[in-house]
Design a protein around this motif. Structure first.
Motif, short mmCIF file in Angstrom:
data_model
loop_
_atom_site.label_atom_id
_atom_site.label_comp_id
_atom_site.label_asym_id
_atom_site.label_seq_id
_atom_site.Cartn_x
_atom_site.Cartn_y
_atom_site.Cartn_z
N PRO A 50 0.97 -1.21 0.14
CA PRO A 50 0.05 -0.18 0.09
C PRO A 50 0.70 1.33 -0.25
O PRO A 50 2.18 1.42 0.36
CB PRO A 50 -0.92 -0.24 1.25
CG PRO A 50 0.23 -0.94 2.31
CD PRO A 50 0.95 -2.00 1.69
N PRO A 51 0.65 2.20 -0.19
CA PRO A 51 0.62 3.77 -0.04
C PRO A 51 1.44 3.82 1.27
O PRO A 51 1.52 3.18 2.57
CB PRO A 51 -0.02 5.01 -0.61
CG PRO A 51 -1.27 3.86 -1.06
CD PRO A 51 -0.95 2.48 -0.62
N TRP A 52 2.81 4.50 0.81
CA TRP A 52 3.80 4.60 2.05
C TRP A 52 3.31 5.00 3.36
O TRP A 52 2.98 5.02 4.94
CB TRP A 52 4.61 5.23 1.93
CG TRP A 52 4.47 6.59 2.20
CD1 TRP A 52 3.87 7.62 0.86
CD2 TRP A 52 3.85 8.11 2.26
NE1 TRP A 52 3.73 8.70 0.59
CE2 TRP A 52 3.80 9.30 1.92
CE3 TRP A 52 4.68 8.04 4.05
CZ2 TRP A 52 3.80 10.58 1.94
CZ3 TRP A 52 3.82 9.57 4.32
CH2 TRP A 52 3.74 10.88 4.00
N TYR A 54 -0.26 4.63 4.75
CA TYR A 54 -0.85 3.88 5.04
C TYR A 54 -0.67 3.04 6.01
O TYR A 54 -0.91 2.94 7.14
CB TYR A 54 -1.35 3.16 4.85
CG TYR A 54 -2.87 3.87 3.14
CD1 TYR A 54 -2.85 4.71 2.70
CD2 TYR A 54 -3.70 2.61 2.81
CE1 TYR A 54 -4.19 5.48 2.07
CE2 TYR A 54 -4.90 2.77 2.18
CZ TYR A 54 -4.74 4.24 1.78
OH TYR A 54 -6.01 4.62 1.07
N THR A 55 0.56 3.39 6.06
CA THR A 55 1.37 2.03 7.07
C THR A 55 1.80 2.77 8.65
O THR A 55 1.62 1.39 9.33
CB THR A 55 2.63 0.94 6.69
OG1 THR A 55 3.47 2.84 6.18
CG2 THR A 55 2.69 0.59 5.78
N PRO A 56 1.92 3.44 9.26
CA PRO A 56 1.81 4.04 10.23
C PRO A 56 0.37 4.23 10.97
O PRO A 56 0.38 3.74 12.29
CB PRO A 56 2.17 5.56 9.92
CG PRO A 56 2.44 6.34 8.79
CD PRO A 56 2.15 5.09 7.76
N PHE A 57 -0.46 4.20 10.18
CA PHE A 57 -1.61 3.95 11.56
C PHE A 57 -2.18 2.03 11.39
O PHE A 57 -2.60 1.94 11.34
CB PHE A 57 -2.91 4.61 10.56
CG PHE A 57 -2.39 6.31 10.47
CD1 PHE A 57 -2.69 6.79 10.99
CD2 PHE A 57 -1.98 6.77 9.04
CE1 PHE A 57 -1.96 7.67 11.79
CE2 PHE A 57 -1.50 8.20 9.41
CZ PHE A 57 -1.65 8.52 10.57
N HIS A 58 -1.43 1.62 9.78
CA HIS A 58 -1.87 0.28 9.99
C HIS A 58 -0.96 -0.63 9.29
O HIS A 58 -0.12 -0.95 8.61
CB HIS A 58 -2.71 0.02 8.36
CG HIS A 58 -4.48 1.35 8.39
ND1 HIS A 58 -5.17 0.61 9.00
CD2 HIS A 58 -4.15 1.86 7.98
CE1 HIS A 58 -6.32 0.76 9.23
NE2 HIS A 58 -5.57 2.25 8.49
N GLU A 59 -0.39 -1.42 10.57
CA GLU A 59 0.80 -1.62 10.53
C GLU A 59 0.73 -3.21 10.16
O GLU A 59 1.89 -3.43 9.53
CB GLU A 59 2.23 -1.45 11.72
CG GLU A 59 0.63 -2.60 13.31
CD GLU A 59 1.50 -2.65 15.05
OE1 GLU A 59 1.58 -3.74 14.85
OE2 GLU A 59 1.90 -1.57 14.14
N ASN A 60 -0.18 -3.97 9.92
CA ASN A 60 0.38 -4.79 9.21
C ASN A 60 -0.86 -5.24 7.60
O ASN A 60 -0.90 -5.54 6.74
CB ASN A 60 -1.18 -5.88 10.04
CG ASN A 60 -0.24 -6.29 11.13
OD1 ASN A 60 0.43 -6.37 11.87
ND2 ASN A 60 -1.27 -6.23 12.22
N SER A 61 0.03 -3.99 7.00
CA SER A 61 -1.41 -3.32 5.54
C SER A 61 -0.24 -3.94 5.04
O SER A 61 -0.46 -3.75 3.52
CB SER A 61 -1.51 -1.82 5.89
OG SER A 61 -0.53 -1.36 5.52
N LYS A 62 1.48 -3.63 4.86
CA LYS A 62 2.25 -4.31 3.25
C LYS A 62 1.68 -5.78 3.67
O LYS A 62 1.25 -6.52 3.91
CB LYS A 62 3.42 -4.49 4.07
CG LYS A 62 4.35 -3.31 4.78
CD LYS A 62 3.86 -2.06 3.78
CE LYS A 62 5.81 -1.99 3.43
NZ LYS A 62 6.13 -1.41 1.61
#
Length: 88
Positions: A50-52, A54-62
């Motif tokens: 996902p876009p960079w 998104y990851t600070p708020f959704h750590e399992n989104s990668k």
């Protein structure tokens, strides 16, 4: 984080205007299917999904390596199918 949720929902709605996989194949896209699939493959292979932001708020989104491989196999098979279908 209600504001973040609204931002993400907005991005999802905007993305569906460009690429909607929810109705099955062939999917609706803003380009041709071949171009859309190539773009999907590009962003997955380059770790842009996902876009960079998104990851600070959704750590399992990668995407996991297994998920990336699944998308890549799907994309390559779809491109092959479209190429074969175009020959008919």
């Amino acid at each position: 984080l209600p504001v973040v949720g609204r931002v993400i929902d907005s991005h999802i709605q905007e993305a569906r205007k460009h690429l909607d996989l929810s109705r099955g194949y062939p999917f609706l896209g803003h380009g041709g299917a071949v171009d859309d699939i190539k773009e999907i493959l590009r962003v997955v292979k380059n770790d842009e999904m996902p876009p960079w932001y998104y990851t600070p708020f959704h750590e399992n989104s990668k995407l996991t390596d297994k998920e990336k491989l699944t998308v890549i196999k799907w994309g390559e098979a779809s491109l092959h199918h479209l190429k074969e279908r175009g020959k008919k």
